[in-house]
Design a protein around this motif. Structure first.
Motif, PDB file in Angstrom:
ATOM      1  N   MET A 123       0.760  -1.257   0.043  1.00 15.14           N
ATOM      2  CA  MET A 123       0.162  -0.034   0.020  1.00 15.14           C
ATOM      3  C   MET A 123       0.977   1.418   0.106  1.00 15.14           C
ATOM      4  N   GLY A 124       1.909   1.284   0.653  1.00 13.69           N
ATOM      5  CA  GLY A 124       2.911   2.433   0.510  1.00 13.69           C
ATOM      6  C   GLY A 124       2.985   3.258   1.689  1.00 13.69           C
ATOM      7  N   TRP A 125       3.777   4.130   2.071  1.00 11.71           N
ATOM      8  CA  TRP A 125       3.901   4.876   2.892  1.00 11.71           C
ATOM      9  C   TRP A 125       2.926   5.881   3.472  1.00 11.71           C
ATOM     10  N   LEU A 126       2.222   6.312   2.482  1.00 15.20           N
ATOM     11  CA  LEU A 126       0.960   7.423   2.665  1.00 15.20           C
ATOM     12  C   LEU A 126       0.003   6.558   3.309  1.00 15.20           C
ATOM     13  N   THR A 127      -0.323   5.533   2.821  1.00 18.51           N
ATOM     14  CA  THR A 127      -1.523   4.720   3.240  1.00 18.51           C
ATOM     15  C   THR A 127      -1.040   4.318   4.765  1.00 18.51           C
ATOM     16  N   ALA A 128       0.113   4.021   5.035  1.00 21.58           N
ATOM     17  CA  ALA A 128       0.631   3.610   6.194  1.00 21.58           C
ATOM     18  C   ALA A 128       0.610   4.681   7.236  1.00 21.58           C
ATOM     19  N   ILE A 129       0.806   6.091   6.786  1.00 24.19           N
ATOM     20  CA  ILE A 129       0.852   7.190   7.732  1.00 24.19           C
ATOM     21  C   ILE A 129      -0.526   7.572   8.045  1.00 24.19           C
ATOM     22  N   ILE A 130      -1.562   7.325   7.170  1.00 20.01           N
ATOM     23  CA  ILE A 130      -2.989   7.743   7.103  1.00 20.01           C
ATOM     24  C   ILE A 130      -3.546   6.764   8.168  1.00 20.01           C
ATOM     25  N   ALA A 131      -3.272   5.552   8.132  1.00 21.00           N
ATOM     26  CA  ALA A 131      -3.833   4.520   8.862  1.00 21.00           C
ATOM     27  C   ALA A 131      -3.325   4.893  10.309  1.00 21.00           C
ATOM     28  N   ALA A 132      -1.926   5.125  10.382  1.00 16.05           N
ATOM     29  CA  ALA A 132      -1.459   5.414  11.984  1.00 16.05           C
ATOM     30  C   ALA A 132      -2.134   6.707  12.518  1.00 16.05           C
ATOM     31  N   ILE A 133      -2.443   7.587  11.753  1.00 18.04           N
ATOM     32  CA  ILE A 133      -2.785   8.974  12.232  1.00 18.04           C
ATOM     33  C   ILE A 133      -4.668   8.573  12.400  1.00 18.04           C
ATOM     34  N   VAL A 134      -5.143   7.546  11.948  1.00 18.17           N
ATOM     35  CA  VAL A 134      -6.567   7.245  12.136  1.00 18.17           C
ATOM     36  C   VAL A 134      -6.445   6.377  13.589  1.00 18.17           C
ATOM     37  N   VAL A 135      -5.601   5.559  13.710  1.00 17.09           N
ATOM     38  CA  VAL A 135      -5.589   4.905  14.970  1.00 17.09           C
ATOM     39  C   VAL A 135      -5.260   5.769  16.156  1.00 17.09           C
ATOM     40  N   ALA A 136      -4.388   6.814  15.956  1.00 18.96           N
ATOM     41  CA  ALA A 136      -3.841   7.541  16.893  1.00 18.96           C
ATOM     42  C   ALA A 136      -5.207   8.581  17.294  1.00 18.96           C
TER      43      ALA A 136
END
Length: 81
Positions: free
Chosen positions: A53-66
């Motif tokens: 999925m790439g780094w942008l998806t990883a950042i978005i998912a991490a922000i959502v979890v946070a």
């Protein structure tokens, strides 16, 4: 047998426990926020390294979890009795 002396200043039920209560509340608070931090980091790393999925998806998912974790873990106002 054991020799029982009444020389102690301790009286059951009369100890000031405010420091212990504060320490426990601090420990519980640190535990929940560090757990959220670990969850955010793990979500980011798992999506980044184990998927395509790439780094942008990883950042978005991490922000959502946070954000969700913050709303769930923040201190609620005490209910009046």
């Amino acid at each position: 047998m054991a020799d029982h002396h009444d020389d102690s200043d301790y009286v059951h039920g009369h100890m000031d426990v405010h420091q212990q209560q504060h320490s426990y509340e601090l420990f519980a608070s640190l535990t929940k926020w560090v757990s959220l931090l670990l969850a955010v980091v793990l979500v980011f790393l798992v999506i980044l390294t184990c998927t395509q999925m790439g780094w942008l998806t990883a950042i978005i998912a991490a922000i959502v979890v946070a954000v969700l974790g913050w709303f769930m873990l923040k201190k609620k106002p005490d209910a009046a009795h």
